[in-house]
Design an enzyme around this catalytic site. Sequence first.
Site, PDB file in Angstrom:
ATOM      1  N   ARG A  84       0.843  -1.195   0.000  1.00 42.73           N
ATOM      2  CA  ARG A  84       0.000   0.000   0.000  1.00 42.73           C
ATOM      3  C   ARG A  84       0.874   1.238   0.000  1.00 42.73           C
ATOM      4  O   ARG A  84       1.724   1.407   0.872  1.00 42.73           O
ATOM      5  CB  ARG A  84      -0.899  -0.009   1.240  1.00 42.73           C
ATOM      6  CG  ARG A  84      -1.432   1.350   1.573  1.00 42.73           C
ATOM      7  CD  ARG A  84      -2.916   1.432   1.493  1.00 42.73           C
ATOM      8  NE  ARG A  84      -3.323   2.803   1.670  1.00 42.73           N
ATOM      9  CZ  ARG A  84      -4.021   3.228   2.703  1.00 42.73           C
ATOM     10  NH1 ARG A  84      -4.387   2.387   3.644  1.00 42.73           N
ATOM     11  NH2 ARG A  84      -4.378   4.483   2.786  1.00 42.73           N
ATOM     12  N   ARG A  93      -6.684   2.055  -3.282  1.00 44.96           N
ATOM     13  CA  ARG A  93      -5.704   1.433  -2.397  1.00 44.96           C
ATOM     14  C   ARG A  93      -5.714  -0.083  -2.495  1.00 44.96           C
ATOM     15  O   ARG A  93      -6.747  -0.692  -2.735  1.00 44.96           O
ATOM     16  CB  ARG A  93      -5.911   1.880  -0.953  1.00 44.96           C
ATOM     17  CG  ARG A  93      -7.179   1.532  -0.282  1.00 44.96           C
ATOM     18  CD  ARG A  93      -8.273   2.603  -0.227  1.00 44.96           C
ATOM     19  NE  ARG A  93      -7.936   4.003  -0.249  1.00 44.96           N
ATOM     20  CZ  ARG A  93      -7.719   4.745   0.825  1.00 44.96           C
ATOM     21  NH1 ARG A  93      -7.794   4.220   2.014  1.00 44.96           N
ATOM     22  NH2 ARG A  93      -7.463   6.018   0.705  1.00 44.96           N
ATOM     23  N   ASP A  96      -6.619  -1.474   2.886  1.00 41.51           N
ATOM     24  CA  ASP A  96      -6.889  -0.536   3.964  1.00 41.51           C
ATOM     25  C   ASP A  96      -7.351  -1.368   5.158  1.00 41.51           C
ATOM     26  O   ASP A  96      -8.267  -2.187   5.012  1.00 41.51           O
ATOM     27  CB  ASP A  96      -8.042   0.358   3.502  1.00 41.51           C
ATOM     28  CG  ASP A  96      -8.005   1.725   4.115  1.00 41.51           C
ATOM     29  OD1 ASP A  96      -7.084   1.999   4.882  1.00 41.51           O
ATOM     30  OD2 ASP A  96      -8.919   2.507   3.818  1.00 41.51           O
ATOM     31  N   ASP A  98      -8.638  -0.716   9.003  1.00 41.30           N
ATOM     32  CA  ASP A  98      -9.027   0.328   9.954  1.00 41.30           C
ATOM     33  C   ASP A  98      -9.531  -0.285  11.255  1.00 41.30           C
ATOM     34  O   ASP A  98     -10.314  -1.241  11.220  1.00 41.30           O
ATOM     35  CB  ASP A  98     -10.174   1.171   9.376  1.00 41.30           C
ATOM     36  CG  ASP A  98      -9.742   2.009   8.191  1.00 41.30           C
ATOM     37  OD1 ASP A  98      -8.600   2.492   8.202  1.00 41.30           O
ATOM     38  OD2 ASP A  98     -10.550   2.171   7.262  1.00 41.30           O
TER      39      ASP A  98
HETATM   40  N1  ROI Z   1     -15.261   3.217  -0.723  1.00 44.44           N
HETATM   41  C1  ROI Z   1     -15.657   1.947  -0.555  1.00 44.44           C
HETATM   42  N2  ROI Z   1     -16.737   1.521  -1.201  1.00 44.44           N
HETATM   43  N3  ROI Z   1     -15.001   1.074   0.266  1.00 44.44           N
HETATM   44  C2  ROI Z   1     -13.899   1.469   0.948  1.00 44.44           C
HETATM   45  O1  ROI Z   1     -13.303   0.662   1.683  1.00 44.44           O
HETATM   46  C3  ROI Z   1     -13.460   2.795   0.818  1.00 44.44           C
HETATM   47  N4  ROI Z   1     -12.389   3.261   1.516  1.00 44.44           N
HETATM   48  C4  ROI Z   1     -12.009   4.514   1.451  1.00 44.44           C
HETATM   49  C5  ROI Z   1     -12.690   5.516   0.561  1.00 44.44           C
HETATM   50  C6  ROI Z   1     -11.676   6.066  -0.418  1.00 44.44           C
HETATM   51  C7  ROI Z   1     -13.255   6.616   1.430  1.00 44.44           C
HETATM   52  N5  ROI Z   1     -13.769   4.940  -0.189  1.00 44.44           N
HETATM   53  C8  ROI Z   1     -14.173   3.657  -0.038  1.00 44.44           C
HETATM   54  O2  ROI Z   1     -11.010   4.917   2.211  1.00 44.44           O
END
Ligand code: ROI
Length: 161
Positions: A84, A93, A96, A98
Site C-alpha cells: 500500500r 488502495r 486498507d 481500519d
Molecule cells: N469506498 C468503498 N466503497 N469502500 C472502501 O473501503 C473505501 N475506503 C475509502 C474511501 C476512499 C473513502 N472509499 C471507499 O477509504
Amino acid sequence: MSRLAFIGLGSNLDDPAHQVRTALDELKSLPDTTLTATSRLYRSDPVGPPGQPDYINAVALLHTGLEAEALLDALQALEAEHQRVRGERWGPRTLDLDILLYGNRVISTPRLTVPHSHLDQRSFVLYPLREIAPQLVLPDGRSIDALCARCPMGTLEPIGV
Ligand code: ROI
C-alpha cells in the site's frame, strides 16, 4: 487485558478479493491476537473520487491483548506488506485496515480515532459489522440496527465467502 476489536478491510486494486482474503488470514498471525469472526466479502461502489475501481470490503472481529496503538502499528505493517502506498486522500488502495471499534473505548489521538470516523455513514462498514455482531452497541449507545436503519445498503452486495 484482552479486548474485542473490529477491523474494517477494504481494497480496490490488484485483485481486491484476493487482497482482502489474504489479509483476513494474516490477521490470525498478529501477536497476542485471535481472529474470532469474519464477515462475508462485499462489493461496493467507491465512496470518494469518481473513476476508481469498485471496492471489496469485509469486517473482522479480533480478540487482542495489543493496546490500540500497537494494534494500529501491526495493521499498518500488514498494509505495507500489501504494497500500500499512501497516495491521494480517498484514492484507490491495495489494502486498507481500519480499527473500527476497540472494546468500548473512545480514542482521539493524532494517529487514531475510535470509533472510526464516518463509521455511521458507510454501508460498506455497517452491514458487514452487523453480520458478525448483530447485537452490537457503540460506545455512545447507538445500536448497529439503528445505524443500519439510517444508512441504506445502496449498491453494497455480498459476493460470498
Ligand atoms: N469506498 C468503498 N466503497 N469502500 C472502501 O473501503 C473505501 N475506503 C475509502 C474511501 C476512499 C473513502 N472509499 C471507499 O477509504
